[in-house]
Design an enzyme around this catalytic site. Structure first.
Site, mmCIF file in Angstrom:
data_model
loop_
_atom_site.group_PDB
_atom_site.id
_atom_site.type_symbol
_atom_site.label_atom_id
_atom_site.label_comp_id
_atom_site.label_asym_id
_atom_site.label_seq_id
_atom_site.Cartn_x
_atom_site.Cartn_y
_atom_site.Cartn_z
ATOM 1 N N PHE A 92 0.853 -1.181 0.000
ATOM 2 C CA PHE A 92 0.000 0.000 0.000
ATOM 3 C C PHE A 92 0.890 1.234 0.000
ATOM 4 C CE2 PHE A 92 -2.364 3.489 1.885
ATOM 5 C CZ PHE A 92 -3.523 3.468 1.131
ATOM 6 N N ASP A 114 9.285 2.356 1.526
ATOM 7 C CA ASP A 114 8.150 3.154 1.968
ATOM 8 C C ASP A 114 7.988 2.923 3.468
ATOM 9 O OD1 ASP A 114 5.785 4.361 2.612
ATOM 10 O OD2 ASP A 114 4.650 3.550 0.914
ATOM 11 N N LYS A 151 2.837 9.719 8.059
ATOM 12 C CA LYS A 151 2.088 9.318 9.268
ATOM 13 C C LYS A 151 2.649 9.858 10.601
ATOM 14 C CE LYS A 151 -0.799 5.714 7.538
ATOM 15 N NZ LYS A 151 -0.482 5.078 6.266
HETATM 16 C C1 LIG Z 1 -0.740 5.347 4.810
HETATM 17 C C2 LIG Z 1 0.318 4.947 3.855
HETATM 18 C C3 LIG Z 1 0.567 5.673 2.676
HETATM 19 C C4 LIG Z 1 -0.329 6.810 2.233
HETATM 20 O O1 LIG Z 1 -0.253 7.902 3.084
HETATM 21 P P1 LIG Z 1 -1.357 9.070 2.940
HETATM 22 O O2 LIG Z 1 -0.863 10.099 3.917
HETATM 23 O O3 LIG Z 1 -2.670 8.502 3.288
HETATM 24 O O4 LIG Z 1 -1.291 9.548 1.545
HETATM 25 C C5 LIG Z 1 1.628 5.292 1.892
HETATM 26 N N1 LIG Z 1 2.405 4.252 2.231
HETATM 27 C C6 LIG Z 1 2.205 3.517 3.345
HETATM 28 C C7 LIG Z 1 3.110 2.389 3.669
HETATM 29 C C8 LIG Z 1 1.148 3.837 4.189
HETATM 30 O O5 LIG Z 1 0.920 3.092 5.281
#
Ligand SMILES: *Cc1c(COP(=O)(O)O)cnc(C)c1O
Length: 400
Positions: A138, A222, A251
């Site tokens: 994700f 990520d 986050k």
């Molecule tokens: C939540 C998340 C995103 C997206 O972040 P947003 O601030 O909602 O755009 C991208 N990568 C990972 C691993 C995430 O958990």
């Protein structure tokens, strides 16, 4: 004027874009690991705004820093320099061991920026722009980030941007098969979050790093969810001792304030020329002040050690529970990024917990995801573990 949960839930339903399947609950206040709904009921928050409030809700130091900065200077354009942005860049370089910092407003934006930088680097070195991602990954909800992700997020939004390939996570032969001269980057989460709390295999990651180095492919981690102390180290990559070329953050970075970043090696970053990338809000002094305060709270309160210690304790408790409850299939995670995989969907357990005043989350259908603030008191964790065990017994009875 005071409202009930139900009133606000109904109003939200008639105004807001119907994309979030929300619980009929409206929150009014947060403090540390606790939340209060508009009717005054208190909750222990094991979700922390989806791994955002790593230093707890409304940490006094973050609140003070945001209040002070808001009164001094909230925003200028990126045509100019500010002290909070300089300090945050310095700090992110220091803790990541990477060289160039770019500050964004969200996780998806960080990933978009990282992919752009990787493509620029690849094109400069005569490679194509293809990006390889992992199944169950994700990376966000923009068009570019859904192109990397799960099919369920792509349906209805075709045409999906091209130049993306997906392979099975932790499967080296599958990865080798799709790598070509066109590969610009490989992107992965060292611990997959939305995909069900799946840590990457150490030997796989080592091999991926070697392949990327040999072939001049950018390796993107990520760490939007697993970074910023969540796993008991600054970044999940630190558990593996493997350095990416680019790392994305968001986050937990702002302690509740919307701020993200990507950091990269100078080798990759040097491919960027003036005007190649930009943002209006990204890196404004208000956002940077929130992040600086958050990072210093993590240091001052030893939250990396706290996350390690508490995470080990919680996982140990679930291991004991697993021996008694056939409904627990697997326990995964690092630090306070914990996934308890059940043999049944996790949503009924989440709903039952909510009634008992505990906020948890179901992801990847059967995984109970626990990502509380890193400074959550042990008493709260003990209560949560007890209540989850009771819920498992109750939902088991329901199923029989
Ligand atoms: C939540 C998340 C995103 C997206 O972040 P947003 O601030 O909602 O755009 C991208 N990568 C990972 C691993 C995430 O958990």
């Amino acid at each position: 004027m005071s409202y009930t949960n139900e009133e606000l839930y109904q109003q939200d339903k008639s105004n807001y874009l119907p994309t979030f399947k929300r619980f009929p609950l409206a929150f009014a206040k947060g403090k540390g690991s606790r939340l209060w709904d508009v009717e005054g009921k208190e909750y222990i928050d094991m979700l922390a705004g989806i791994a955002v409030c790593n230093v707890g809700h409304s940490h006094p130091k973050v609140v003070a820093a945001v209040q002070k900065q808001a009164a001094e200077l909230m925003h200028i354009s990126n045509f100019f320099v500010t002290l909070p942005q300089v300090e945050l860049s310095k700090k992110l370089k220091e803790i990541s061991g990477l060289d160039h910092v770019f500050i964004t407003n969200s996780g998806a934006e960080s990933v978009e920026g990282a992919m752009k930088v990787a493509r620029k680097f690849a094109h400069k070195h005569g490679r194509g722009g293809e990006i390889i991602s992992m199944a169950k990954s994700f990376h966000g909800r923009t068009l570019g980030t859904i192109a990397t992700g799960q099919a369920k997020y792509q349906q209805g939004f075709e045409p999906i941007p091209t130049g993306f390939k997906q392979v099975e996570f932790n499967n080296l032969p599958a990865l080798k098969e799709v790598i070509s001269k066109d590969t610009a980057a490989i992107i992965l989460e060292p611990v997959q979050g939305e995909g069900g709390i799946n840590p990457v295999d150490k030997s796989y990651l080592k091999n991926v790093r070697e392949i990327c180095t040999e072939q001049g492919i950018a390796l993107i981690f990520d760490e939007v969810q697993c970074g910023i102390g969540r796993t008991g180290k600054w970044f999940a990559k630190d558990h593996y001792g493997i350095q990416p070329d680019i790392m994305t953050l968001a986050k937990g970075l702002g302690g509740g304030f919307p701020v993200g970043a990507f950091v990269c090696s100078s080798k990759i970053g040097d491919a960027i020329d003036y005007g190649d990338h930009g943002t209006t809000f990204g890196g404004n002094p208000l956002a940077c002040a929130s992040a600086l305060a958050t990072l210093s709270v993590i240091e001052e309160e030893n939250l990396l050690e706290e996350a390690t210690k508490k995470g080990e304790w919680v996982r140990g408790e679930f291991e004991n529970m697993k021996a008694k409850h056939g409904e627990i299939k697997d326990i995964r995670g690092l630090g306070l990024m914990i996934g308890v995989e059940l043999t049944e969907p996790a949503l009924p357990v989440v709903k039952l917990l909510l009634e008992k005043g505990i906020i948890a989350n179901a992801t990847a259908d059967k995984v109970l995801r626990l990502v509380p603030s890193l400074n959550i008191p042990m008493e709260d964790l003990k209560k949560v573990v007890e209540e989850i065990e009771k819920c498992l017994s109750e939902t088991m009875i329901e199923h029989e």
